[in-house]
Design a protein around this motif. Structure first.
Motif, short mmCIF file in Angstrom:
data_model
loop_
_atom_site.label_atom_id
_atom_site.label_comp_id
_atom_site.label_asym_id
_atom_site.label_seq_id
_atom_site.Cartn_x
_atom_site.Cartn_y
_atom_site.Cartn_z
N PHE A 73 22.70 26.38 17.53
CA PHE A 73 23.43 27.65 17.56
C PHE A 73 23.17 28.45 16.29
O PHE A 73 23.99 29.24 15.86
N GLY A 74 22.01 28.24 15.66
CA GLY A 74 21.66 28.96 14.44
C GLY A 74 21.26 30.40 14.72
O GLY A 74 21.15 30.84 15.87
N SER A 75 21.01 31.14 13.64
CA SER A 75 20.64 32.55 13.81
C SER A 75 19.25 32.65 14.44
O SER A 75 18.38 31.83 14.19
N GLY A 76 19.06 33.66 15.25
CA GLY A 76 17.79 33.87 15.92
C GLY A 76 17.61 33.05 17.18
O GLY A 76 16.54 33.07 17.78
N ARG A 77 18.60 32.32 17.59
CA ARG A 77 18.48 31.47 18.76
C ARG A 77 19.21 32.03 19.98
O ARG A 77 19.21 31.42 21.03
N ASP A 78 19.86 33.18 19.81
CA ASP A 78 20.60 33.76 20.92
C ASP A 78 19.62 34.31 21.96
O ASP A 78 18.57 34.85 21.63
N PRO A 79 19.96 34.20 23.23
CA PRO A 79 19.08 34.75 24.27
C PRO A 79 19.09 36.28 24.21
O PRO A 79 20.06 36.90 23.80
N LYS A 80 17.97 36.86 24.59
CA LYS A 80 17.84 38.31 24.60
C LYS A 80 17.82 38.80 26.04
O LYS A 80 17.40 38.08 26.94
N GLY A 81 18.23 40.03 26.23
CA GLY A 81 18.21 40.61 27.56
C GLY A 81 16.78 40.91 27.99
O GLY A 81 15.89 41.12 27.17
#
Length: 172
Positions: free
Chosen positions: A52-60
């Motif tokens: 859950f680190g930065s840059g790991r979020d899914p993008k649209g």
């Protein structure tokens, strides 16, 4: 073919297959060493992989497609094709029934009209249509417009026709 010769060609084929295999292994890596290489890269980067680190979020999907089209330089081509499909909304129903955009070349939008009267009408409205296009589709790169009337019939027959007076008694 003698048995000696057959054995020699078989050995040559084996050597060649082995060289191809070793080249693929060098270029694409060995499946058994991929884990070690990945661990080495992570250790060198110094950043531990956190779920859950930065840059790991899914993008649209819209963000991903925008990034890909920008990276590949497709924005201008896509904006031009959007302009072609949105022509009726740009000029209105009446004008779009009598004109159709043919293509874009060197920043010039070419529009084919049903008659010379409609071509003249669009020439008079050129600044308004161009302003609407530039404000709506700035990435299309449209700088000017060219309006064509209907094509006149030609009486030239064949590659070796001689220029002359043309048709004289054709309509009479």
């Amino acid at each position: 073919m003698s048995p000696q010769r057959a054995g020699r060609s078989r050995g040559t084929e084996d050597n060649e297959a082995q060289r191809v295999y070793l080249r693929f292994r060098r270029v694409f890596g060995d499946a058994s060493t991929r884990g070690r290489d990945a661990r080495r890269r992570i250790a060198r980067s110094g950043a531990p992989s956190q779920p859950f680190g930065s840059g790991r979020d899914p993008k649209g999907i819209a963000d991903v497609i925008l990034g890909v089209t920008t990276e590949l330089g497709w924005n201008s081509s896509l904006a031009q094709s959007d302009l072609m499909t949105a022509w009726p909304a740009m000029v209105g129903d009446e004008l779009s029934q009598h004109s159709i955009p043919v293509g874009v070349e060197d920043g010039t939008l070419t529009v084919q009209c049903d008659s010379t009267a409609w071509a003249t009408q669009l020439r008079l409205m050129r600044s308004q249509v161009t302003t609407a296009i530039i404000s709506t589709y700035p990435e299309a790169g449209i700088e000017s417009m060219r309006f064509l009337g209907p094509n006149a019939p030609t009486w030239k027959r064949g590659p070796r026709s001689v220029p002359g007076r043309g048709p004289r008694d054709t309509y009479g």
